[in-house]
Write a protein that holds these residues in place. Structure first.
Motif, short mmCIF file in Angstrom:
data_model
loop_
_atom_site.label_atom_id
_atom_site.label_comp_id
_atom_site.label_asym_id
_atom_site.label_seq_id
_atom_site.Cartn_x
_atom_site.Cartn_y
_atom_site.Cartn_z
N THR A 138 0.93 -1.06 -0.17
CA THR A 138 0.05 -0.03 -0.03
C THR A 138 0.95 1.28 0.10
N THR A 164 -1.32 -2.48 -4.99
CA THR A 164 -2.06 -3.41 -4.12
C THR A 164 -1.15 -4.52 -3.75
N LEU A 185 -6.19 2.87 4.47
CA LEU A 185 -5.96 3.88 3.10
C LEU A 185 -6.21 5.36 3.47
#
Ligand code: XUL
Ligand code: CO
Length: 438
Positions: free
Chosen positions: A273, A278, A302
């Motif tokens: 990340t 991904t 995130l």
């Protein structure tokens, strides 16, 4: 002997309909999924540092947890108590592997000689515990980032004495990994990188790093350590730029310095990340290059730009990760190491159990769903069709490297090129949802 987790008995599989919280609802170790049991597929490991050493400190606050096993003032007593707590925890949880840094086992002493002496005593004690419980070492590593001497790197330090210290520390860490029967040895470039290029000789640092790794490979051969060497990429934090940025960057480094035949990769979800990838991207890149070695199973947030190392409770992500792992035919001798720590407000000892149970159940779900998707070949068939113009004619020639710019020009110059097939992303995302929830 002190029992640290008195309120917890052995954690068992109870099935999805039970309301018992201290139990597995999806992870059923002996259940067969395809040709292996869940336990064989998943090879879970507990991270010694997050679970037994750390106590919830962050940049803004002191420890929020009070782990009784860390309260002894004598370093040997503390190390042995920590080992007792670790093996009690892992036995009750039913996890068969752990991972550790040298400095999780004992705190650093005044000199390397004193630290190593203490380490020998603790390693002997842990060997006994391993024999008693059948718990094994997935991988060992050296902590080359906590002590202030490593503030400007270890194998990429600007100081030869620091480099020498780091090398001696790795020598000992490989020795103890071997003594403990470790199946892998990990290099995470904790501070191998730079803060500013204004003061950095990047070329020298990278050359020194490569020499460092060659020495490690040589020494492993010399003492007969046959475990797999792994690199764990991370783009930043603690340094602004780390040399092992991601799998592709680190693989290029290994190839340039002739190290690629000795290393595979330990891929961490949160590091992917941070690199702007991904988790699945990093796993896929490693898998197609045959360098997928092991996994640090966690997840980031995130909304936060740092390494929060949260327990991997996101089933969707785990499905995609297990899809890559199954397609890789597993990751043994690697495993799924919970390089994850409980959130700072989850400060009670019991939270350590809830957290691991959550991660294990979520990965069991990921395994089951990914296996079904693979059995039904739904993605394979879709992808196969998407690329089918490469199966014959000019496409086949391209794949086989048997054509040229001239021939391709001749082939296409008078044709009207049609749009390629639809990518059908939303259709596929819905398909995955149906596998998860259907
Ligand atoms: C740090 C990290 C390490 C490595 C081992 O981000 O992931 O804990 O896994 O040194
Ligand atoms: Co990690």
């Amino acid at each position: 002997m002190v029992e640290y987790f008195k309120d917890v008995k052995k954690i068992n599989y109870v099935g999805k309909d039970s309301k018992e919280p201290l139990a597995f609802h999806f992870y059923n170790p002996q259940e067969k999924i395809g040709n292996k049991t869940m336990e064989e597929h998943l090879r879970f490991s507990v991270a010694y540092w997050h679970t037994f050493t750390a106590e919830g400190r962050d940049m803004f606050g002191v420890e929020s947890a009070h782990r009784t096993w860390n309260q002894y003032s004598n370093p040997l007593d503390r190390a042995l108590a920590r080992a007792d707590a670790a093996f009690e925890f892992m036995s009750k949880l039913g996890v068969k592997y752990f991972c550790t840094h040298d400095r999780d086992l004992v705190d650093e002493q005044e000199t390397l000689r004193e630290t190593n002496k203490l380490l020998d005593k603790v390693v002997e004690y842990i060997q006994e515990k391993m024999k008693e419980t059948g718990i094994k070492l997935l991988w060992g590593t050296a902590n080359l980032f906590t002590h202030p001497k490593f503030m400007q790197g270890a194998a990429t330090s600007c100081d030869a004495e620091v480099y020498a210290y780091a090398a001696a520390q790795v020598k000992k860490a490989i020795e103890i990994t071997k003594e403990l029967g470790g199946e892998n040895y990990v290099f995470w470039g904790g501070r191998e990188g730079y803060e500013t290029l204004l003061n950095t000789n990047m070329e020298l640092e990278l050359n020194n790093l490569a020499n460092f790794m060659h020495m490690a490979v040589e020494y492993a051969k010399e003492i007969g350590f046959t475990g797999q060497f792994l690199i764990e990429p991370k783009p930043k934090e603690p340094t602004k730029h780390q040399y092992d940025f991601d799998v592709a960057t680190s693989y290029a480094f290994l190839q340039k310095y002739d190290l690629d035949k000795y290393f595979k990769f330990n891929i961490e979800a949160n590091h992917a990340t941070l690199a702007g990838h991904t988790f699945q991207h990093e796993l896929r890149y490693a898998r197609i290059n045959n360098i997928l070695g092991s996994v640090d199973a966690n997840i980031g947030d995130l909304l936060l730009g740092w390494d929060t190392d949260q327990f991997p409770t996101n089933v969707y992500e785990n499905v995609l990760a297990m899809y890559e792992i199954l397609k890789n035919d597993g990751i043994a001798p690697g495993g799924l190491n919970f390089d994850s720590h409980v959130r700072r407000p989850s400060y009670e000892n019991i939270d350590l159990f809830y957290a691991h149970i959550a991660g294990m159940d979520a990965f069991a779900l990921g395994l089951k769903v990914a296996n079904k998707i693979l059995e039904d070949k739904v993605l394979e068939e879709f992808v196969e069709k998407r690329y089918n113009t490469f199966n014959e004619g000019i496409g086949k020639k391209i794949v086989e490297g048997k054509t040229s710019l001239k021939e391709l020009e001749n082939y296409i110059i008078d044709r009207k090129v049609e749009l390629p097939k639809s990518g059908r992303q939303e259709y596929l995302e819905n398909l995955i949802n149906r596998y998860i929830f259907g």
